[in-house]
Write an enzyme that holds these catalytic residues in place. Structure first.
Site, mmCIF file in Angstrom:
data_model
loop_
_atom_site.group_PDB
_atom_site.id
_atom_site.type_symbol
_atom_site.label_atom_id
_atom_site.label_comp_id
_atom_site.label_asym_id
_atom_site.label_seq_id
_atom_site.Cartn_x
_atom_site.Cartn_y
_atom_site.Cartn_z
ATOM 1 N N GLU A 1 0.816 -1.223 0.000
ATOM 2 C CA GLU A 1 0.000 0.000 0.000
ATOM 3 C C GLU A 1 0.843 1.263 0.000
ATOM 4 O O GLU A 1 0.459 2.275 -0.573
ATOM 5 C CB GLU A 1 -0.944 0.000 1.205
ATOM 6 N N ASP B 1 -3.028 -2.982 3.179
ATOM 7 C CA ASP B 1 -3.625 -3.143 4.509
ATOM 8 C C ASP B 1 -4.871 -4.021 4.399
ATOM 9 O O ASP B 1 -5.653 -3.886 3.448
ATOM 10 C CB ASP B 1 -4.016 -1.789 5.100
ATOM 11 N N TYR C 1 -1.733 -3.152 13.490
ATOM 12 C CA TYR C 1 -2.563 -2.285 12.650
ATOM 13 C C TYR C 1 -3.470 -1.420 13.518
ATOM 14 O O TYR C 1 -4.209 -1.937 14.370
ATOM 15 C CB TYR C 1 -3.399 -3.145 11.704
#
Length: 604
Positions: free
Chosen positions: A11, A111, A320
């Site tokens: 990403e 992600d 995350y």
């Protein structure tokens, strides 16, 4: 140049580097094209290339260039063609397109959430001319997890996540562009050429309305007078304040009578009650809890917190940061994380204390997330001196919250002493910590007030130094802070963990709200007032919440994206038709509000 390879798409550039370093067996080549770095290596004898995106390389855009509403025709276009600020993304798009031509296999490693799925899918279909790809799923950018994710790669994209993500993009774009154009054009059509954009949206409108409701509660609040009576008693060499048993007395005559009766020199201890109670550890952070706590502790805005958390995640030192979960699954090797944290001087004593217990027990909250666990520090611990001051603060907060979840309950003891002065009862309250428990690990982010009372006995008489009566007034509810409004939005189902901070930022940028203790500006209030009167569905919480539920149903496979998008279009079309009928009235009132707002600003 290689003629065939596995292409892994990350990403962001920092994530691409982490993935390449983790998966490479042997030499890692760093290649560069048009200023874009990508990485080449071998794994199990197969050549691989890891190349980055920079977030969304494609965005939705109106097919027609004319500025009008309603607009229901749209398409995905390269971000650099949609927004001038995204011009930098073109070189990433070009590099990925070129690398895709010789890729024998493609793995999406963005992600693992709705946005990441959309980013990967758009690259696949628009640049690589592919319909599907393998998918890496991970919650940390640590070598161990990235290798595991690669070795256990999903055979296909997460289609539920993707469909929900596409639906959200389409619906939010439709609502945002149409409602913003409706407001702005109503203003411009009244000849107001000064103000450029008046925006609202599917979540922005209800959130602003919620803030206005609190403003109105404060303004309409009628303070009510009450009286409190206090007795200052002497115990040993110290003085303590006891309060009359009826905390608030609403009748002045009764208050003055109690005060007169109680104005004596001695108080008798008639009853003593002790009560011990447990305070359980706080669960690990989810996104909303982290945003609220970082604001309360450091004054970080929700957006600032997310930017810092993203930076820590990209460094591989926390998991995350966009998650609803307050749980840490058994698949996480908690002991190895603790051992790694124990090597950092600020945490070594605390970690040793946790590891000295026979069994590790971690407290969890009730909230869960199918994609990611709660936010936790990884075992790839940083050199703390290499973090910025703000990053270090947030990392410390996350680490200590994680450690606190392993602590035992804190035990407090409340002491309730009932005094009698000439037949009137007064209460003396004390409280102390008997066992610190988890609070030791979360220091300095938790502190409790300690009121230590000396030992007294029932029947004992205490000297009363003075009795006083105070007249007070009830107070209005407090204004929302950035922490409390984020919590309230979550509670009401407005927005998502990933979008709430962005919504709040937009409200500030549009000058609808100001201040840390959030105050709605005259312009913000005018927008809500006008929408309430002429187009209440735009600020309807129920409508917004229903759309959120439907997008969750798409994710679970219970509804089709196309059905929900069409339903949203139908509702929006009705709203815009009603808006058109009263556009002139709305424009006139908005014009007056904008003029008034600007005049007040000039006069200041």
């Amino acid at each position: 140049m290689l003629t065939s390879y596995v292409l892994i798409i990350a990403e962001k550039p920092t994530a691409a580097k982490k993935i390449a370093e983790s998966l490479a067996e042997g030499r890692l080549k760093i290649l560069k094209k048009n200023g874009v770095e990508y990485y080449c290596f071998e794994r199990k004898g197969r050549p691989h290339i890891v190349a980055p995106a920079v977030g969304h390389l494609f965005n939705l855009s109106s097919i027609t260039k004319k500025w009008f509403y309603p607009v229901f025709d749209y398409e995905w276009k390269p971000s650099y063609l949609v927004n001038k600020s995204s011009l930098f993304s073109k070189k990433y798009l070009d590099v990925l397109k070129e690398l895709g031509t010789k890729a024998s296999d493609v793995i999406i490693a963005t992600d693992y959430d709705n946005e990441g799925e959309v980013i990967g899918y758009n690259i696949l279909r628009f640049l690589l001319n592919r319909k599907d790809a393998k998918r890496m799923k991970f919650s940390t950018l640590t070598k161990e997890e990235l290798v595991y994710s690669y070795e256990n790669v999903m055979k296909t994209l997460d289609w539920g996540q993707l469909e929900a993500g596409l639906a959200r993009h389409e619906i939010d774009w439709l609502w945002g562009i149409n409602l913003t154009r409706a407001l702005t054009l109503s203003l411009r059509n009244k000849g107001n050429k000064i103000f450029s954009i008046l925006s609202t949206g599917r979540v922005q409108g209800p959130t602003l309305s919620l803030l206005v409701e609190r403003e109105e509660e404060i303004e309409n609040f009628k303070p009510k007078t009450y009286w409190q009576i206090f007795a200052l008693v002497k115990i040993g060499n110290s003085r303590y304040q006891a309060i009359y048993e009826e905390d608030k007395i609403w009748d002045r005559e009764i208050a003055e009578k109690v005060f007169s009766q109680s104005n004596r020199k001695f108080a008798k201890v008639v009853r003593i009650r002790r009560r011990q109670y447990e305070q359980l550890p706080l669960p690990p952070f989810n996104t909303t809890d982290l945003q609220a706590e970082a604001y309360n502790q450091f004054g970080f805005s929700p957006m600032q917190t997310m930017n810092l958390a993203e930076s820590l995640y990209q460094k591989g030192i926390i998991s995350y940061p966009r998650t609803s979960s307050q749980k840490l699954p058994s698949s996480i090797n908690l002991k190895s994380i603790l051992q790694a944290l124990g090597k950092l001087p600020p945490y070594s004593k605390l970690v040793n204390k946790i590891l000295s217990t026979e069994v590790l027990h971690v407290v969890e909250g009730s909230k869960d997330d199918p994609a990611h666990p709660a936010i936790y520090p990884t075992k790839e611990v940083p050199n703390l001196n290499e973090l910025t001051p703000q990053e270090r603060k947030l990392y410390d907060l996350i680490v200590r919250r994680f450690l606190a979840a392993f602590g035992e309950p804190s035990i407090r003891e409340a002491l309730h002493v009932i005094l009698e002065i000439n037949g009137n009862k007064f209460i003396l309250e004390g409280v102390k910590t008997v066992k610190e428990g988890w609070k030791e690990f979360y220091f300095p982010y938790v502190s409790e007030k300690e009121i230590i009372l000396p030992e007294v006995k029932e029947g004992e008489e205490l000297e009363v130094e003075k009795v006083e009566i105070l007249e007070k007034k009830t107070e209005p509810p407090p204004r929302y802070t950035q922490a409390s409004i984020i919590k309230e939005m979550e509670k009401r189902g407005l927005g998502t963990k990933a979008t709430r901070s962005e919504i709040l930022k937009t409200l500030y940028e549009r000058k609808y709200i100001v201040g840390k203790s959030i105050k709605v500006t005259p312009l913000g209030r005018a927008v809500v007032k006008i929408l309430r009167e002429y187009s209440p569905k735009i600020i309807s919480e129920d409508l917004t919440r229903k759309l959120e539920e439907e997008m969750e149903n798409i994710y679970k496979g219970k509804r089709k994206r196309e059905e929900i998008v069409e339903e949203a279009k139908r509702v929006l079309k009705e709203i815009l038709e009603d808006f058109k009928k009263v556009e002139e009235k709305i424009g006139k009132e908005l014009s007056n509000a904008v003029f008034s707002s600007r005049w007040k600003t000039i006069r200041r």
